[in-house]
Scaffold this motif. Structure first.
Motif, PDB file in Angstrom:
ATOM      1  N   GLU A  86       0.758  -1.208  -0.264  1.00 55.53           N
ATOM      2  CA  GLU A  86       0.052   0.009   0.112  1.00 55.53           C
ATOM      3  C   GLU A  86       0.839   1.385   0.004  1.00 55.53           C
ATOM      4  O   GLU A  86       1.992   1.165   0.517  1.00 55.53           O
ATOM      5  N   VAL A  87       0.340   2.333  -0.722  1.00 62.92           N
ATOM      6  CA  VAL A  87       0.928   3.595  -0.434  1.00 62.92           C
ATOM      7  C   VAL A  87      -0.406   4.460   0.191  1.00 62.92           C
ATOM      8  O   VAL A  87      -1.289   4.326  -0.396  1.00 62.92           O
ATOM      9  N   CYS A  88       0.115   5.225   1.029  1.00 63.88           N
ATOM     10  CA  CYS A  88      -1.082   6.214   1.548  1.00 63.88           C
ATOM     11  C   CYS A  88      -0.664   7.787   1.034  1.00 63.88           C
ATOM     12  O   CYS A  88       0.576   8.150   1.715  1.00 63.88           O
ATOM     13  N   ILE A  89      -1.241   8.391   0.241  1.00 66.88           N
ATOM     14  CA  ILE A  89      -0.771   9.623  -0.302  1.00 66.88           C
ATOM     15  C   ILE A  89      -1.941  10.700   0.264  1.00 66.88           C
ATOM     16  O   ILE A  89      -3.225  10.622  -0.124  1.00 66.88           O
ATOM     17  N   GLN A  90      -1.287  11.615   0.591  1.00 65.76           N
ATOM     18  CA  GLN A  90      -2.142  12.933   1.172  1.00 65.76           C
ATOM     19  C   GLN A  90      -1.279  14.157   0.889  1.00 65.76           C
ATOM     20  O   GLN A  90       0.020  14.130   0.922  1.00 65.76           O
ATOM     21  N   GLY A  91      -1.977  15.259   1.044  1.00 64.84           N
ATOM     22  CA  GLY A  91      -1.048  16.429   0.857  1.00 64.84           C
ATOM     23  C   GLY A  91      -1.886  17.570   1.585  1.00 64.84           C
ATOM     24  O   GLY A  91      -3.235  17.487   1.907  1.00 64.84           O
ATOM     25  N   GLY A  92      -1.181  18.886   1.324  1.00 67.13           N
ATOM     26  CA  GLY A  92      -1.788  19.943   1.711  1.00 67.13           C
ATOM     27  C   GLY A  92      -2.788  20.478   0.448  1.00 67.13           C
ATOM     28  O   GLY A  92      -2.635  19.879  -0.364  1.00 67.13           O
ATOM     29  N   LEU A  93      -3.617  21.384   0.846  1.00 67.98           N
ATOM     30  CA  LEU A  93      -4.335  22.150  -0.343  1.00 67.98           C
ATOM     31  C   LEU A  93      -3.690  23.406  -0.975  1.00 67.98           C
ATOM     32  O   LEU A  93      -3.679  24.323  -0.617  1.00 67.98           O
ATOM     33  N   HIS A  94      -2.616  22.858  -1.768  1.00 69.91           N
ATOM     34  CA  HIS A  94      -1.916  23.584  -2.599  1.00 69.91           C
ATOM     35  C   HIS A  94      -2.741  24.718  -3.767  1.00 69.91           C
ATOM     36  O   HIS A  94      -3.585  24.169  -4.540  1.00 69.91           O
ATOM     37  N   PRO A  95      -2.521  25.910  -3.568  1.00 70.14           N
ATOM     38  CA  PRO A  95      -3.430  26.779  -4.370  1.00 70.14           C
ATOM     39  C   PRO A  95      -3.182  26.699  -5.914  1.00 70.14           C
ATOM     40  O   PRO A  95      -4.116  27.176  -6.589  1.00 70.14           O
ATOM     41  N   ASP A  96      -2.094  26.246  -6.164  1.00 68.61           N
ATOM     42  CA  ASP A  96      -1.880  26.077  -7.704  1.00 68.61           C
ATOM     43  C   ASP A  96      -2.432  24.770  -8.410  1.00 68.61           C
ATOM     44  O   ASP A  96      -2.434  24.635  -9.422  1.00 68.61           O
ATOM     45  N   ALA A 128      -5.641   6.977  -0.437  1.00 68.09           N
ATOM     46  CA  ALA A 128      -5.315   8.414  -0.656  1.00 68.09           C
ATOM     47  C   ALA A 128      -6.502   9.401  -0.646  1.00 68.09           C
ATOM     48  O   ALA A 128      -7.675   8.953  -0.757  1.00 68.09           O
ATOM     49  N   PHE A 129      -6.088  10.725  -0.166  1.00 65.45           N
ATOM     50  CA  PHE A 129      -6.891  11.874  -0.304  1.00 65.45           C
ATOM     51  C   PHE A 129      -8.036  11.820   0.886  1.00 65.45           C
ATOM     52  O   PHE A 129      -9.034  11.247   0.771  1.00 65.45           O
ATOM     53  N   SER A 130      -7.653  12.660   1.679  1.00 62.84           N
ATOM     54  CA  SER A 130      -8.679  12.949   2.581  1.00 62.84           C
ATOM     55  C   SER A 130      -9.998  13.517   2.344  1.00 62.84           C
ATOM     56  O   SER A 130      -9.811  14.155   1.057  1.00 62.84           O
ATOM     57  N   PRO A 131     -10.802  13.714   3.272  1.00 64.07           N
ATOM     58  CA  PRO A 131     -12.085  14.149   2.730  1.00 64.07           C
ATOM     59  C   PRO A 131     -12.174  15.562   2.511  1.00 64.07           C
ATOM     60  O   PRO A 131     -12.517  16.103   1.568  1.00 64.07           O
ATOM     61  N   PHE A 132     -11.066  16.209   3.043  1.00 68.51           N
ATOM     62  CA  PHE A 132     -10.526  17.665   2.715  1.00 68.51           C
ATOM     63  C   PHE A 132     -10.365  17.933   1.366  1.00 68.51           C
ATOM     64  O   PHE A 132     -10.645  18.671   0.500  1.00 68.51           O
ATOM     65  N   GLU A 133      -9.375  16.794   1.013  1.00 66.93           N
ATOM     66  CA  GLU A 133      -8.825  16.954  -0.396  1.00 66.93           C
ATOM     67  C   GLU A 133      -9.851  16.671  -1.433  1.00 66.93           C
ATOM     68  O   GLU A 133      -9.791  17.466  -2.611  1.00 66.93           O
ATOM     69  N   ILE A 134     -10.823  15.723  -0.994  1.00 68.47           N
ATOM     70  CA  ILE A 134     -11.878  15.540  -1.954  1.00 68.47           C
ATOM     71  C   ILE A 134     -12.871  16.787  -1.939  1.00 68.47           C
ATOM     72  O   ILE A 134     -13.239  17.122  -3.264  1.00 68.47           O
ATOM     73  N   PHE A 135     -12.963  17.386  -0.884  1.00 69.28           N
ATOM     74  CA  PHE A 135     -13.846  18.750  -1.093  1.00 69.28           C
ATOM     75  C   PHE A 135     -13.140  19.594  -1.953  1.00 69.28           C
ATOM     76  O   PHE A 135     -13.855  20.231  -2.637  1.00 69.28           O
ATOM     77  N   TYR A 136     -11.742  19.914  -2.038  1.00 69.03           N
ATOM     78  CA  TYR A 136     -11.125  20.725  -2.651  1.00 69.03           C
ATOM     79  C   TYR A 136     -11.065  20.206  -3.850  1.00 69.03           C
ATOM     80  O   TYR A 136     -11.303  21.123  -4.903  1.00 69.03           O
ATOM     81  N   GLY A 137     -10.635  19.166  -4.300  1.00 70.02           N
ATOM     82  CA  GLY A 137     -10.547  18.694  -5.675  1.00 70.02           C
ATOM     83  C   GLY A 137     -12.087  18.962  -6.549  1.00 70.02           C
ATOM     84  O   GLY A 137     -12.051  19.177  -7.658  1.00 70.02           O
ATOM     85  N   ALA A 138     -12.976  18.351  -5.948  1.00 66.29           N
ATOM     86  CA  ALA A 138     -14.430  18.561  -6.293  1.00 66.29           C
ATOM     87  C   ALA A 138     -14.597  19.930  -6.827  1.00 66.29           C
ATOM     88  O   ALA A 138     -15.244  20.311  -7.751  1.00 66.29           O
ATOM     89  N   ARG A 139     -14.436  20.743  -5.603  1.00 66.00           N
ATOM     90  CA  ARG A 139     -14.786  22.149  -5.961  1.00 66.00           C
ATOM     91  C   ARG A 139     -13.933  22.840  -7.092  1.00 66.00           C
ATOM     92  O   ARG A 139     -14.548  23.451  -8.088  1.00 66.00           O
ATOM     93  N   GLY A 195     -10.168   8.263   6.426  1.00 61.05           N
ATOM     94  CA  GLY A 195     -10.822   9.119   7.016  1.00 61.05           C
ATOM     95  C   GLY A 195     -10.331  10.272   7.918  1.00 61.05           C
ATOM     96  O   GLY A 195     -10.917  10.161   9.167  1.00 61.05           O
ATOM     97  N   THR A 196      -9.192  10.868   7.366  1.00 60.01           N
ATOM     98  CA  THR A 196      -8.845  11.857   8.160  1.00 60.01           C
ATOM     99  C   THR A 196      -9.431  12.964   7.923  1.00 60.01           C
ATOM    100  O   THR A 196     -10.585  13.249   7.561  1.00 60.01           O
ATOM    101  N   GLY A 200       0.421   9.520  10.520  1.00 55.92           N
ATOM    102  CA  GLY A 200      -0.865   9.429  10.837  1.00 55.92           C
ATOM    103  C   GLY A 200      -1.538  11.007  11.020  1.00 55.92           C
ATOM    104  O   GLY A 200      -1.468  11.568  12.174  1.00 55.92           O
ATOM    105  N   ALA A 201      -2.068  11.591  10.081  1.00 54.11           N
ATOM    106  CA  ALA A 201      -2.733  12.635   9.939  1.00 54.11           C
ATOM    107  C   ALA A 201      -4.229  12.658  10.714  1.00 54.11           C
ATOM    108  O   ALA A 201      -4.642  11.480  10.657  1.00 54.11           O
ATOM    109  N   ALA A 202      -4.635  13.408  11.487  1.00 57.67           N
ATOM    110  CA  ALA A 202      -6.020  13.323  11.887  1.00 57.67           C
ATOM    111  C   ALA A 202      -6.921  13.804  10.815  1.00 57.67           C
ATOM    112  O   ALA A 202      -8.362  13.957  11.189  1.00 57.67           O
TER     113      ALA A 202
END
Length: 411
Positions: free
Chosen positions: A120-130, A154-165, A188-189, A409-411
């Motif tokens: 497995e790879v677990c892939i997450q990141g900040g919400l980069h403006p670019d 991969a991809f926290s719910p916040f990233e899903i929110f950001y990517g969908a928007r 589910g972070t 472990g991000a929350a």
């Protein structure tokens, strides 16, 4: 207490109302929010009985196995403009140390992990403006082109929110596109505490509780499993913990009623607040410096009793607790130690103290010391390898080289 069957357990000093709740849990019934709160607030002398009962329920639900997964965390960017008060990880775009990994580098790290035995790879990141919403799809494409068989979590719910928007898509359409390009499960972070009052203090403009529930629920209905988490030990209280766990239990129950074959939540991961370099702690005098040892024990034990039959895998995060205390959690309701991690930096940025090198054989040793049977699993908790004797353990040493571990472990 004639209905309770825990060998050698001393019930002296346990109040009748607490004993009745523990007996109910031993009988296979999940406890509700108010019952969980009563156990979170039990007396110190009742704590050992709580721990032992949670251990017994763990045995009843999942047997005597303790599991782990070989994984690699890839934080593809630390650039984020959200300004969550607990986060010591995020950088502004032009700040020293800011980074956005290339797609080639993400794929290279996935290949390296696969070659070292990771499933497995677990892939997450900040919400980069670019970045565009399509960037999340391109990450999946790059990894799958390089390592077709690796599971991408991969991809926290916040990233899903950001990517969908950014993509101007519904959550369902955005998640479905990611599934079609190789997303296997979602962390589910970004949950922190699913309480409006607490989230406002922690995150201000971050994902609301309602949006988190909607995104995770949408993923589940589309057949995408997720984990679930809680971050505790800051400005929260036991009543918030019990409500958070009840919300997760209710989500899983509704899903199973609608789609009995859906997997939904695969695990629950308590994550203690790492305070050392967190702006939330350094900037506010009323913030607690993470959970106490007693709170850690109660969190793992009570979540086991509230979630039994709904989310039966409870993970003890050794990167938050430290290896020795994580072993204690394996006899207080937990049945999993999470993963051997590489290159994760979120907790390290908050000043976490338990970073170290670890090999899978160390995981096996930790599980054995807790008195459980070690099993290597995949992301979805399917058993891949049992370690019943030293020959199997020696083979593990030979096949899988050392994995460099930072905190995870991000929350």
């Amino acid at each position: 207490m004639s209905g309770i069957r825990v060998e050698g357990l001393n019930w002296m000093g346990v109040r009748p109302q607490i004993a009745a709740l523990l007996e109910k849990a031993l009988g296979g019934e999940a406890l509700n929010q108010q019952e969980g709160l009563a156990l979170f607030e039990c007396l110190p002398r009742e704590e050992e009985v709580l721990s032992r009962v949670a251990d017994q329920v763990r045995q009843q639900r999942v047997g005597e196995q303790g599991s782990f997964v070989i994984t690699r965390n890839i934080n593809f960017t630390n650039v984020c403009n959200m300004g969550c008060s607990f986060c010591g990880f995020a950088k502004r775009k032009h700040e020293a140390g800011a980074e956005l990994l290339s797609l080639e580098e993400v794929a290279r790290r996935a290949r390296e992990a696969w070659d070292r035995g990771a499933t497995e790879v677990c892939i997450q990141g900040g919400l980069h403006p670019d970045i565009e919403g399509s960037h999340y799809r391109r990450i999946l494409q790059a990894v799958k082109a390089e390592v077709p068989d690796i599971h991408i979590h991969a991809f926290s719910p916040f990233e899903i929110f950001y990517g969908a928007r950014k993509s101007r898509l519904s959550y369902a359409d955005f998640i479905q596109d990611l599934i079609e390009h190789g997303l296997g499960s979602m962390p589910g972070t970004a949950a922190e505490i699913l309480d409006v009052e607490i989230r406002q203090q922690l995150t201000k403009d971050k994902l609301s509780t309602a949006a988190w529930v909607e995104i995770i629920g949408t993923a589940h209905r589309l057949g995408l499993p997720t984990t679930s988490t809680i971050m505790y030990g800051h400005v929260d209280q036991p009543r918030h913990w019990a409500a958070h766990i009840q919300l997760l239990a209710d989500m899983q129950s509704r899903l199973k009623q609608e789609q009995p074959e859906a997997r939904g939540f695969t695990e629950f991961v308590p994550l203690g607040f790492v305070h050392y370099e967190s702006p939330l702690y350094t900037g506010r005098s009323e913030v607690r410096p993470g959970p106490t040892a007693s709170e850690n024990l109660r969190m793992h034990a009570v979540s086991r009793l509230m979630l039994q039959g709904k989310i039966d895998n409870i993970q003890a995060s050794w990167v938050k607790l430290g290896p020795e205390y994580a072993e204690r959690m394996l006899r207080s309701g937990a049945n999993d130690l999470g993963g051997t991690l590489m290159n994760e930096s979120i907790s390290r940025a908050a000043g976490g103290k338990h970073g170290q090198e670890i090999v899978p054989a160390d995981m096996v040793a930790m599980i054995r010391r807790a008195g459980l049977q070690p099993v290597r699993r995949n992301t979805l908790y399917q058993s891949l390898q049992h370690y019943r004797d030293e020959a199997a353990l020696q083979g593990l040493h030979q096949r899988i080289p050392l994995l460099q571990v930072a905190l995870g472990g991000a929350a």
